[in-house]
Design an enzyme around this catalytic site. Structure first.
Site, PDB file in Angstrom:
ATOM      1  N   GLY A   1       0.846  -1.231   0.120  1.00  0.00           N
ATOM      2  CA  GLY A   1      -0.078   0.035  -0.131  1.00  0.00           C
ATOM      3  C   GLY A   1       1.125   1.446  -0.054  1.00  0.00           C
ATOM      4  O   GLY A   1       2.055   1.290   0.477  1.00  0.00           O
TER       5      GLY A   1
ATOM      6  N   GLN B   1       2.902  10.098   1.544  1.00  0.00           N
ATOM      7  CA  GLN B   1       4.136   9.464   1.425  1.00  0.00           C
ATOM      8  C   GLN B   1       4.750   9.677   0.502  1.00  0.00           C
ATOM      9  O   GLN B   1       6.218   9.542   0.414  1.00  0.00           O
ATOM     10  CB  GLN B   1       4.167   7.779   1.500  1.00  0.00           C
ATOM     11  CG  GLN B   1       3.471   7.392   2.728  1.00  0.00           C
ATOM     12  CD  GLN B   1       3.322   5.807   2.975  1.00  0.00           C
ATOM     13  OE1 GLN B   1       2.358   5.219   2.267  1.00  0.00           O
ATOM     14  NE2 GLN B   1       4.424   5.075   3.417  1.00  0.00           N
TER      15      GLN B   1
ATOM     16  N   CYS C   1       6.286  -0.259   7.202  1.00  0.00           N
ATOM     17  CA  CYS C   1       6.063   1.068   6.506  1.00  0.00           C
ATOM     18  C   CYS C   1       6.964   1.469   5.871  1.00  0.00           C
ATOM     19  O   CYS C   1       8.275   1.510   6.306  1.00  0.00           O
ATOM     20  CB  CYS C   1       5.450   2.073   7.645  1.00  0.00           C
ATOM     21  SG  CYS C   1       4.769   3.632   6.841  1.00  0.00           S
ATOM     22  N   LEU C   2       6.697   1.829   4.390  1.00  0.00           N
ATOM     23  CA  LEU C   2       7.860   2.321   3.664  1.00  0.00           C
ATOM     24  C   LEU C   2       8.393   3.690   4.203  1.00  0.00           C
ATOM     25  O   LEU C   2       9.455   4.007   3.801  1.00  0.00           O
ATOM     26  CB  LEU C   2       7.275   2.678   2.158  1.00  0.00           C
ATOM     27  CG  LEU C   2       6.588   1.192   1.474  1.00  0.00           C
ATOM     28  CD1 LEU C   2       5.976   1.558   0.086  1.00  0.00           C
ATOM     29  CD2 LEU C   2       7.777   0.213   1.348  1.00  0.00           C
TER      30      LEU C   2
ATOM     31  N   HIS D   1      -4.086   0.940   7.795  1.00  0.00           N
ATOM     32  CA  HIS D   1      -2.700   1.527   7.638  1.00  0.00           C
ATOM     33  C   HIS D   1      -2.767   2.731   6.726  1.00  0.00           C
ATOM     34  O   HIS D   1      -2.218   3.907   7.194  1.00  0.00           O
ATOM     35  CB  HIS D   1      -1.709   0.474   7.400  1.00  0.00           C
ATOM     36  CG  HIS D   1      -0.238   0.923   7.312  1.00  0.00           C
ATOM     37  ND1 HIS D   1       0.548   0.404   7.839  1.00  0.00           N
ATOM     38  CD2 HIS D   1       0.235   1.518   6.405  1.00  0.00           C
ATOM     39  CE1 HIS D   1       1.838   0.930   7.811  1.00  0.00           C
ATOM     40  NE2 HIS D   1       1.749   1.947   6.736  1.00  0.00           N
ATOM     41  N   GLU D   2      -3.348   2.564   5.773  1.00  0.00           N
ATOM     42  CA  GLU D   2      -3.247   3.441   4.751  1.00  0.00           C
ATOM     43  C   GLU D   2      -4.249   4.858   5.061  1.00  0.00           C
ATOM     44  O   GLU D   2      -4.092   6.021   4.915  1.00  0.00           O
ATOM     45  CB  GLU D   2      -3.627   3.151   3.198  1.00  0.00           C
ATOM     46  CG  GLU D   2      -2.811   2.024   2.594  1.00  0.00           C
ATOM     47  CD  GLU D   2      -1.286   2.278   2.829  1.00  0.00           C
ATOM     48  OE1 GLU D   2      -0.861   3.474   2.537  1.00  0.00           O
ATOM     49  OE2 GLU D   2      -0.481   1.260   3.319  1.00  0.00           O
TER      50      GLU D   2
ATOM     51  N   HIS E   1      -2.467   6.909   7.447  1.00  0.00           N
ATOM     52  CA  HIS E   1      -1.774   8.079   6.705  1.00  0.00           C
ATOM     53  C   HIS E   1      -2.328   9.031   6.399  1.00  0.00           C
ATOM     54  O   HIS E   1      -1.680  10.332   6.100  1.00  0.00           O
ATOM     55  CB  HIS E   1      -0.888   7.274   5.379  1.00  0.00           C
ATOM     56  CG  HIS E   1       0.387   6.446   5.728  1.00  0.00           C
ATOM     57  ND1 HIS E   1       1.340   6.964   6.304  1.00  0.00           N
ATOM     58  CD2 HIS E   1       0.633   5.023   5.559  1.00  0.00           C
ATOM     59  CE1 HIS E   1       2.496   6.104   6.442  1.00  0.00           C
ATOM     60  NE2 HIS E   1       1.938   4.885   5.895  1.00  0.00           N
TER      61      HIS E   1
HETATM   62 NI    NI Z   1       2.916   3.085   5.746  1.00  0.00          NI
END
Ligand code: NI
Length: 183
Positions: free
Chosen positions: A49, A54, A97-98, A139-140, A143
């Site tokens: 995702g 991000q 998480c990226l 999670h998304e 963000h």
């Molecule tokens: Ni993340």
């Protein structure tokens, strides 16, 4: 299409509540290109995702796709999502998480929820997500609200570096060759 730089924890955009996208803006070449680039970036970073903040855009857009042992989630573009919890049971599992590279932690998430929003063509999107899909959506969605998974952990004792995660904590019953746990 191009691969975008993913910003890391500490960048203020990750802590901002993102702006909703009007249907007019959504149809613009700029936003459509952003969505294409988010999809390419998610694949390049091996994520399941990616949310627009991000990649430095404070807009309520997220992309999701997963194929692996934790479950298949078809490619989904979520615009202006709202979520409603359908099952308040909390399941705890590992997340990464990226924007928080090389770390994993256990995060409680609701088991089942309803997502209402738009797809990339401004069609109404309704989705009942369960289990891993519900986890990725939360999670998304976080963000887009300026939150990260660390904020959701019950405590930080399970926070682990990736190599230690793979050495001590990777579930043996469901090995993930790609280790894709990032959003
Ligand atoms: Ni993340």
């Amino acid at each position: 299409m191009s691969i975008l730089k993913v910003c890391r924890l500490g960048h203020p955009v990750l802590r901002m509540e993102s702006q909703r996208v009007t249907k007019e803006a959504l149809s613009s070449p700029a936003i459509q290109t952003l969505i294409d680039n988010m999809l390419e970036t998610m694949v390049d970073y091996s994520g399941v995702g990616l949310a627009a903040p991000q990649v430095h855009h404070s807009l309520a857009i997220a992309v999701i796709e997963s194929h692996g042992p934790r479950g298949d989630i078809p490619l989904t573009v979520l615009v202006n999502p709202d979520i409603r919890v359908l099952d308040e049971e909390l399941l705890e599992d590992w997340e990464g998480c990226l924007s928080i590279p090389e770390l994993r932690g256990r995060v409680p998430r609701w088991r089942k929820l309803r997502v209402d929003g738009l797809d990339r063509h401004a069609n109404r999107l309704e989705w009942t997500a369960e289990g891993f899909a519900a986890r990725v959506v939360q999670h998304e969605f976080d963000h887009l609200m300026g939150k990260v998974y660390l904020d959701r952990m019950r405590d930080l004792k399970t926070l682990t570096h990736l190599s230690e995660f793979q050495r001590y904590w990777l579930p043996e019953e469901a090995p993930s060759p790609s280790g894709k746990r990032n959003g």
